[in-house]
Design an enzyme around this catalytic site. Structure first.
Site, PDB file in Angstrom:
ATOM      1  N   ARG A 182       0.816  -1.224   0.000  1.00 49.49           N
ATOM      2  CA  ARG A 182       0.000   0.000   0.000  1.00 49.49           C
ATOM      3  C   ARG A 182       0.849   1.273   0.000  1.00 49.49           C
ATOM      4  NH1 ARG A 182      -3.355  -3.385  -0.708  1.00 49.49           N
ATOM      5  NH2 ARG A 182      -5.511  -3.332  -0.007  1.00 49.49           N
ATOM      6  N   SER A 192     -10.701   0.133   3.253  1.00 49.72           N
ATOM      7  CA  SER A 192      -9.935  -0.053   4.484  1.00 49.72           C
ATOM      8  C   SER A 192      -9.461   1.300   4.986  1.00 49.72           C
ATOM      9  CB  SER A 192      -8.705  -0.920   4.230  1.00 49.72           C
ATOM     10  OG  SER A 192      -9.084  -2.183   3.766  1.00 49.72           O
ATOM     11  N   GLU A 207      -4.810   4.359   6.232  1.00 46.09           N
ATOM     12  CA  GLU A 207      -4.527   3.959   4.850  1.00 46.09           C
ATOM     13  C   GLU A 207      -4.814   5.056   3.831  1.00 46.09           C
ATOM     14  OE1 GLU A 207      -4.853   1.872   1.053  1.00 46.09           O
ATOM     15  OE2 GLU A 207      -6.612   2.483   2.166  1.00 46.09           O
TER      16      GLU A 207
HETATM   17  N1  EPU Z   1     -10.503  -9.949  10.286  1.00 46.59           N
HETATM   18  C1  EPU Z   1     -11.142 -10.028  11.506  1.00 46.59           C
HETATM   19  N2  EPU Z   1     -12.101  -9.112  11.788  1.00 46.59           N
HETATM   20  C2  EPU Z   1     -12.464  -8.153  10.930  1.00 46.59           C
HETATM   21  C3  EPU Z   1     -11.805  -8.063   9.683  1.00 46.59           C
HETATM   22  C4  EPU Z   1     -10.826  -8.971   9.387  1.00 46.59           C
HETATM   23  O1  EPU Z   1     -10.863 -10.882  12.308  1.00 46.59           O
HETATM   24  O2  EPU Z   1     -13.340  -7.353  11.274  1.00 46.59           O
HETATM   25  C5  EPU Z   1      -9.425 -10.905   9.976  1.00 46.59           C
HETATM   26  C6  EPU Z   1      -9.864 -12.290   9.581  1.00 46.59           C
HETATM   27  O3  EPU Z   1      -8.956 -13.182  10.171  1.00 46.59           O
HETATM   28  C7  EPU Z   1      -9.662 -12.324   8.076  1.00 46.59           C
HETATM   29  C8  EPU Z   1      -8.460 -11.413   7.923  1.00 46.59           C
HETATM   30  O4  EPU Z   1      -8.660 -10.417   8.931  1.00 46.59           O
HETATM   31  O5  EPU Z   1      -9.424 -13.615   7.660  1.00 46.59           O
HETATM   32  C9  EPU Z   1      -8.345 -10.737   6.591  1.00 46.59           C
HETATM   33  O6  EPU Z   1      -9.569 -10.069   6.307  1.00 46.59           O
HETATM   34  P1  EPU Z   1     -10.001  -9.738   4.817  1.00 46.59           P
HETATM   35  O7  EPU Z   1      -9.684 -10.885   3.931  1.00 46.59           O
HETATM   36  O8  EPU Z   1     -11.388  -9.226   4.845  1.00 46.59           O
HETATM   37  O9  EPU Z   1      -9.021  -8.613   4.387  1.00 46.59           O
HETATM   38  P2  EPU Z   1      -8.489  -7.322   5.138  1.00 46.59           P
HETATM   39  O10 EPU Z   1      -7.135  -7.615   5.700  1.00 46.59           O
HETATM   40  O11 EPU Z   1      -9.510  -6.791   6.080  1.00 46.59           O
HETATM   41  C10 EPU Z   1      -7.279  -6.479   2.980  1.00 46.59           C
HETATM   42  C11 EPU Z   1      -7.193  -5.214   2.196  1.00 46.59           C
HETATM   43  C12 EPU Z   1      -8.465  -4.971   1.407  1.00 46.59           C
HETATM   44  C13 EPU Z   1      -8.663  -6.143   0.465  1.00 46.59           C
HETATM   45  C14 EPU Z   1      -8.731  -7.428   1.292  1.00 46.59           C
HETATM   46  C15 EPU Z   1      -8.799  -8.667   0.452  1.00 46.59           C
HETATM   47  C16 EPU Z   1      -5.710  -3.709   3.367  1.00 46.59           C
HETATM   48  C17 EPU Z   1      -5.579  -2.460   4.179  1.00 46.59           C
HETATM   49  N3  EPU Z   1      -6.930  -4.080   3.070  1.00 46.59           N
HETATM   50  O12 EPU Z   1      -8.330  -6.310   3.925  1.00 46.59           O
HETATM   51  O13 EPU Z   1      -8.286  -3.791   0.637  1.00 46.59           O
HETATM   52  O14 EPU Z   1      -9.842  -5.995  -0.291  1.00 46.59           O
HETATM   53  O15 EPU Z   1      -7.517  -7.549   2.098  1.00 46.59           O
HETATM   54  O16 EPU Z   1      -7.576  -8.892  -0.165  1.00 46.59           O
HETATM   55  O17 EPU Z   1      -4.704  -4.308   3.021  1.00 46.59           O
HETATM   56  C18 EPU Z   1      -8.596  -1.425   0.733  1.00 46.59           C
HETATM   57  O18 EPU Z   1      -7.366  -1.315   0.640  1.00 46.59           O
HETATM   58  O19 EPU Z   1      -9.332  -0.415   0.812  1.00 46.59           O
HETATM   59  C19 EPU Z   1      -9.185  -2.744   0.770  1.00 46.59           C
HETATM   60  C20 EPU Z   1     -10.498  -2.918   0.918  1.00 46.59           C
END
Ligand code: EPU
Length: 339
Positions: free
Chosen positions: A165, A239, A335
């Site tokens: 990012r 995010s 972010e």
């Molecule tokens: N999780 C929780 N609680 C929550 C959210 C997430 O426990 O409320 C944990 C879970 O273990 C889950 C893990 O976090 O398995 C990962 O969650 P998720 O796959 O939803 O992805 P994220 O880490 O929340 C990142 C990116 C997103 C992208 C998704 C999918 C960043 C800052 N965000 O989110 O990007 O769509 O992965 O690849 O890296 C963005 O940048 O705006 C964005 C939406």
């Protein structure tokens, strides 16, 4: 050049908050973009190039300079071979429409980044990524106007300082370049498993065994619409925090109290911790703080439900950061870019 004065930025930002831009103009060619930057410089004012406004927040002071809305079009296939294609895309093009076009052409490489709001020119600034893909993996180069040397330049992948990012455009060279076009290298071979966990799950649940870019795109669109609020209905910037990168020894410490802490290995020395999990553990998921809702389906997302101004958002952000820091001794980072 048609320049407007004192324009409320909240009308152009998906978070729907923030003060006014002193000046604002639209550009639809590289020359217009350069002229706008020169114009700002000649008045000793900073410029800020805005794409879709979906990853930018403005303070209540707004922006004391020129906001340039980049509308530069273009979609040109520069090279088409048996294995793939090199495509140059205007910075003002809509990112997701671009993904859709490449998927329709049978190309893979950016399909997992379907449905990310914003423009093509914004994509390299924060090195967008989702569901196992990151822009840097298919990014060849970009054309930009360099306001320091008053010249158009081509920056190759290695020049852009991409990391999670992050790029030079929001880091050490912030405010210097205005991006005109982005060139990507995409592939004709279908996407290969293993896919990101949520995508694998979707394929299993839907009995999908044929892996195509179109199938990955459909899966990602379905997953995102379930987990991420539509910014046109509920103001947000995706995010709001980056996932946290910590050292292995810190993880070992944290595992003593939280044996189930999720993490992704990075390079053997560091791990990435999902900040959504950290925020959930401190009890803030689904909570309303100063008019900002911590999304109940992904705690990484803040939705502006009734915040009166940027200061409400800042108060909510700081409270979340403080709670995570007090509990885990991890300093999480915002972010979206801040003007
Ligand atoms: N999780 C929780 N609680 C929550 C959210 C997430 O426990 O409320 C944990 C879970 O273990 C889950 C893990 O976090 O398995 C990962 O969650 P998720 O796959 O939803 O992805 P994220 O880490 O929340 C990142 C990116 C997103 C992208 C998704 C999918 C960043 C800052 N965000 O989110 O990007 O769509 O992965 O690849 O890296 C963005 O940048 O705006 C964005 C939406």
């Amino acid at each position: 050049m048609n320049v407007h004065t004192n324009i409320p930025l909240k009308n152009y930002l998906t978070m729907k908050l923030g003060g006014s831009a002193r000046f604002m103009t639209d550009v639809s060619t590289a020359d217009e973009l350069a002229a706008a930057c020169r114009n700002a410089k000649s008045q000793n004012l900073p410029f800020f190039v805005l794409g879709g406004g979906s990853n930018v927040i403005a303070t209540d002071n707004g922006f004391n300079g020129l906001v340039i809305r980049n509308r530069i079009p273009g979609f040109d296939v520069l090279e088409d071979t048996a294995s793939g294609a090199i495509i140059k895309i205007g910075a003002g093009e809509d990112w997701d429409e671009t993904v859709a076009k490449t998927v329709q052409m049978g190309l893979s490489g950016i399909e997992a980044m379907s449905a990310i709001p914003g423009t093509v020119g914004a994509a390299p600034v924060q090195n967008i990524g989702a569901y196992g893909q990151e822009l840097a993996e298919t990014f060849v180069s970009l054309e930009a106007y360099d306001s320091e040397t008053d010249q158009f330049v081509i920056l190759e992948n290695a020049d852009c300082g991409f990391s999670y990012r992050h790029s030079i455009f929001r880091g050490e060279q912030s405010g210097r370049y205005a991006i005109c076009s982005v060139t990507l290298k995409l592939f004709k071979s279908p996407p290969q498993p293993p896919f990101y966990e949520a995508v694998e799950r979707y394929f299993n649940e839907h009995g999908i065994t044929l892996f195509t870019a179109a199938n990955v795109r459909d899966a990602v669109i379905a997953i995102r619409s379930e987990k991420l609020p539509d910014p046109s209905e509920r103001p947000n910037t995706g995010s709001f925090f980056k996932n946290a990168i910590i050292d292995d020894w810190q993880l070992t410490e944290l595992q003593k109290n939280w044996p189930d802490i999720p993490y992704y290995e990075l390079d053997g020395k560091q791990v990435k911790i999902p900040t959504g999990w950290l925020i959930e553990q401190v009890g803030l998921k689904g909570q309303l703080l100063h008019g900002m809702r911590v999304h109940d389906k992904n705690a990484l997302v803040l939705i502006n439900e009734s915040a009166a101004s940027y200061s409400d958002l800042a108060a909510a952000r700081d409270e979340i950061m403080a709670k995570v820091r007090d509990t885990f001794r991890i300093t999480i980072e915002q972010e979206p870019l801040q003007v």
